[in-house]
Enzyme design. Structure first.
Site, PDB file in Angstrom:
ATOM      1  N   HIS B 262      20.645  19.982  22.700  1.00 22.04           N
ATOM      2  CA  HIS B 262      20.795  20.024  24.155  1.00 22.04           C
ATOM      3  C   HIS B 262      21.811  21.103  24.571  1.00 22.04           C
ATOM      4  O   HIS B 262      21.512  21.979  25.385  1.00 22.04           O
ATOM      5  CB  HIS B 262      21.252  18.639  24.626  1.00 22.04           C
ATOM      6  CG  HIS B 262      21.401  18.504  26.112  1.00 22.04           C
ATOM      7  ND1 HIS B 262      20.411  17.997  26.915  1.00 22.04           N
ATOM      8  CD2 HIS B 262      22.423  18.816  26.937  1.00 22.04           C
ATOM      9  CE1 HIS B 262      20.809  17.995  28.174  1.00 22.04           C
ATOM     10  NE2 HIS B 262      22.037  18.487  28.223  1.00 22.04           N
ATOM     11  N   GLU B 263      22.994  21.054  23.983  1.00 25.26           N
ATOM     12  CA  GLU B 263      24.048  22.015  24.365  1.00 25.26           C
ATOM     13  C   GLU B 263      23.663  23.439  23.958  1.00 25.26           C
ATOM     14  O   GLU B 263      24.060  24.410  24.614  1.00 25.26           O
ATOM     15  CB  GLU B 263      25.388  21.620  23.744  1.00 25.26           C
ATOM     16  CG  GLU B 263      25.921  20.230  24.134  1.00 25.26           C
ATOM     17  CD  GLU B 263      26.023  19.994  25.640  1.00 25.26           C
ATOM     18  OE1 GLU B 263      26.130  20.972  26.404  1.00 25.26           O
ATOM     19  OE2 GLU B 263      25.970  18.811  26.055  1.00 25.26           O
ATOM     20  N   HIS B 266      21.837  24.973  26.813  1.00 24.05           N
ATOM     21  CA  HIS B 266      22.789  25.500  27.802  1.00 24.05           C
ATOM     22  C   HIS B 266      23.392  26.822  27.312  1.00 24.05           C
ATOM     23  O   HIS B 266      23.520  27.790  28.064  1.00 24.05           O
ATOM     24  CB  HIS B 266      23.942  24.510  28.001  1.00 24.05           C
ATOM     25  CG  HIS B 266      23.604  23.324  28.871  1.00 24.05           C
ATOM     26  ND1 HIS B 266      23.091  23.443  30.135  1.00 24.05           N
ATOM     27  CD2 HIS B 266      23.759  21.978  28.660  1.00 24.05           C
ATOM     28  CE1 HIS B 266      22.928  22.232  30.677  1.00 24.05           C
ATOM     29  NE2 HIS B 266      23.313  21.322  29.783  1.00 24.05           N
ATOM     30  N   GLU B 292      20.266  22.675  33.498  1.00 25.43           N
ATOM     31  CA  GLU B 292      19.811  21.466  32.810  1.00 25.43           C
ATOM     32  C   GLU B 292      18.379  21.641  32.307  1.00 25.43           C
ATOM     33  O   GLU B 292      18.009  21.074  31.273  1.00 25.43           O
ATOM     34  CB  GLU B 292      19.914  20.272  33.770  1.00 25.43           C
ATOM     35  CG  GLU B 292      19.767  18.916  33.126  1.00 25.43           C
ATOM     36  CD  GLU B 292      20.948  18.529  32.218  1.00 25.43           C
ATOM     37  OE1 GLU B 292      21.988  19.204  32.243  1.00 25.43           O
ATOM     38  OE2 GLU B 292      20.799  17.540  31.476  1.00 25.43           O
TER      39      GLU B 292
END
Lengths: 496, 496
Positions: B262-263, B266, B292
């Protein structure tokens, strides 16, 4: 309405907050930052430094200083105001164009030096260094006129307020009068000893645990600081959050261990600066030499003493494994070996002053304009022969090109190393007077009374007193090289 | 003389340099700082934020904006100027007294919440929250009058420029019309499967190696960023040096692994923002929801697909050891389990929108003044029942007190999570159109074409286009919840 003094304290509090960010971003740059962050980090720190300079040298600050100096203030406030004036003057004195030119010339010289040193390229280096020297002389001239002193003394004063070359000539002259002979006697005496090296390898993780155990033993406050890795060890951060670093070598653990003891000395000084004046100049460490005296007190006076080494041994054995090299007598001998060499940063505490005095004599003459960059190699060769009996002909890399200091124009810094060593010995003498049983205390691992003495005599005062006053209050006399000599003789000749 | 536009670009470059220091000091606070650094760090960051606000809202900036808006500029410059105006307005609109009051009330509410939540103390929490809501309404009213929109829309616009509650009502209404039934069908279908849990424990060091391997697979540039540990995972730093974090649990490795994926989404967005405009607002990420969408594209579209999970398995087995739970079918089932629960941050991607819609409906009514803080628990209970069929009576801790967002007054933030999930599904649909063989590419570990598509369609544009324009350029249509629904049905019902 706020008084001029109150306005000043608010301004310096604000400056210390920006200084906090600069310290942490600087630490990050040396420990954490990936290469891609380099350019924007440099730009961000430069932007902050321009801002700090603007705030400090604002016209209003000068007016408030004039006004506050006419106001009744208590002792601490007066000392604070004195330090504020000093910071203002030092920053406001130089034209921005000179500051920028020096910064650019210094960066260029340092950057090129990183390639030139391994290539032994003295000619290339000398060209860049000439420009740095030219600008440093310009800076020195401006500071000298403002202070009414010689050029070199003006630069010295930046790092070590109150110190003069007259005083250095006297103390360094004293050291020169006995050091070469003492060194020879010690080397001769040690040549009869057999010292075994611990074989290794020593896992980095185990060395780190040893470092943390030593820091704990030395009272480092982990609630207000941490240990990390960087290619050049340093002590950074802020008093409430002191960041020290080391570097590990799998083949040899003593350098990292002693490095950590050294930085812990710096750190404990920072962690124990006076909290009640936090953010004000009076709460800062007294000077570069006094800071170094604390790290050397920890590393040389405590750390390399037989008593402390015996205290460390169980930790070392537990974490790195046992062996004949870790027999107490051998371990102590390992940590007290004296061997004159070409490289300052690798020098033992007996030969170290020779490296410093050599650099002091050359840089003083350089700034005075008595010698030029082209004269350095010959001077280096002559002084290395006289002081340490070593030849550096043609070996610039391990001779006059070995240090980073001159590349950046930090003339006036070198003497603080040996001043620190002398102050450390003198302070340890003060401890012995106050605690005659100090050897016994160290042997037992009961170091708290020693730290209490340092706190009461040095740490808690910040910059409240001049260096001379601070040392006189603590030891009953001004800087006296006798205690350093006695320390070396006792440890290395008399086995005390 | 510089033009007004040039003066603005210089000002925003300066602001981005201070933003760099704030980002790094903020990262350090969450990852490295010992507790003792907390108070001075807070003071230093507050001082910097006051400075940034002063620079941004200086009268001159307003004048330059007016002047530059009358100047001929190219497309990128116009987009940049538009973002500058937006930043200026958002900052200049609120009186300093309100900003300060909100910051104090938010800190107090958040600080107390850390104790009140575990104690299930709704009454105590509600008291503090009332003050935060009161000040947020005040803020919303000022922004609403300036923007000519409703109060809630004005807050939404801070996080998600261009988004309105009318549009949210439409898309969220669509989701509400099919989600509860879809969820029920999936849960029923999965109730027939047996899923084995890998037994553990999983050494933190091995999990870290897995995380680094996954980041490498996903194209993270380690020259421009790093991975560390923090108690709440985040993506921080600056585009040239992106700092992501995770947290490890020795009993379970999937959360940390998926968190890192997930990160990394980003991070890759940040690392690939347009370098040629670095330091300018137009070079920043488009919006919270688009940010997001990138993390959810990585985590949900790629990371939890059967193809990608098969690609990960050899790494997992090599680092954490094999076992029946790591049979491909079981490993995929583990990563695609759907189980409605009380806690948003633990929710699977099917139930997640229910958590968001519930919060959106409550916060919109709160800000509009249609409901009060005292009404929240009953509303929570009613909506949890309707959307997820769960009871939270009396359980404030795992009900309306579970999130940090409201404590700080971040009303308008929650919708961006589900907007991000919808954009991610829509963008993946765009990838499928451009690369019909995408499943095959993922299976082979050849992800470069997917990243190229994201870079060309999203990353490289920064804030050059509005969100709507960006999404239309990339996918041929504005936000359409159809793709999110199809994604969920395909993955969880049709096993595609």
């Amino acid at each position: 309405m706020s008084s001029a003094y109150e306005n000043l304290t608010k301004t310096f509090t604000r400056l210390s907050r920006f200084g906090h960010l600069s310290a942490i971003a600087g630490w990050d740059m040396m420990t954490m930052m990936p290469p891609g962050g380099s350019a924007p980090r440099g730009a961000a720190l430069a932007e902050l430094s321009v801002l700090q300079h603007e705030i400090l040298t604002a016209k209003q600050v000068g007016q408030w200083l004039d006004e506050a100096e006419q106001t009744p203030l208590n002792d601490v406030e007066q000392a604070n105001l004195f330090e504020m004036r000093r910071a203002y003057q030092q920053a406001a004195l130089l034209p921005a164009s000179l500051v920028e030119a020096k910064s650019i010339a210094g960066s260029r010289c340092e950057h090129a030096w990183r390639q030139q040193r391994p290539a032994n390229d003295w000619q290339g280096f000398a060209e860049n260094l000439q420009e740095v020297v030219r600008l440093s002389r310009e800076e020195a001239e401006i500071r000298a006129q403002a202070n009414g002193c010689s050029r070199y003394d003006a630069l010295l004063d930046v790092f070590e307020p109150g110190m003069t070359s007259a005083k250095l000539d006297k103390t360094f002259g004293n050291i020169k009068s006995w050091l070469p002979e003492l060194l020879q006697r010690i080397v001769e005496q040690q040549s009869r000893e057999q010292v075994a090296l611990p074989p290794g390898p020593f896992a980095v993780e185990s060395q780190k645990h040893l470092a943390l155990a030593v820091m704990k033993q030395l009272g480092f406050d982990f609630n207000a600081g941490r240990l990390d890795v960087s290619s050049h060890p340093f002590c950074g951060g802020v008093p409430e959050d002191v960041r020290i670093t080391t570097r590990y070598n799998e083949n040899e653990f003593i350098s990292a261990m002693m490095g950590v003891i050294h930085e812990t000395g710096h750190a404990r000084y920072e962690q124990n600066l006076p909290k009640q004046w936090a953010g004000q100049p009076v709460a800062l460490a007294r000077s570069t030499a006094i800071h170094e005296s604390q790290s050397l007190f920890f590393e040389k006076q405590l750390g390399r003493s037989a008593e402390f080494l015996n205290l460390l041994l169980p930790h070392v054995k537990q974490l790195l494994g046992d062996g004949p090299a870790l027999e107490p007598a051998n371990f102590i001998a390992l940590n007290q070996r004296v061997k004159p060499g070409l490289i300052r940063v690798d020098a033992d505490e007996v030969s170290y002053p020779a490296h410093v005095i050599l650099r002091y004599e050359i840089e003083r003459a350089l700034i005075a304009g008595e010698v030029e960059v082209g004269d350095i190699p010959a001077l280096w060769q002559e002084k290395m022969q006289a002081l340490l009996g070593l030849d550096t002909t043609g070996n610039y890399r391990d001779g006059c090109m070995q240090d980073i200091h001159w590349t950046d124009g930090a003339f006036g810094y070198f003497p603080t190393y040996t001043l620190g060593a002398m102050y450390a010995a003198q302070l340890f003498q003060g401890v012995k007077k106050a605690l005659p049983q100090v050897s016994e205390l160290i042997r037992e691992g009961n170091l708290q009374p020693v730290f209490d003495w340092l706190s009461q005599n040095i740490w808690q005062h910040g910059s409240r007193f001049s260096t001379r006053q601070l040392i006189e209050n603590a030891t009953g006399e001004d800087l006296n090289p006798r205690w350093f000599r006695e320390h070396l003789e006792n440890r290395y000749l008399n086995g005390l």
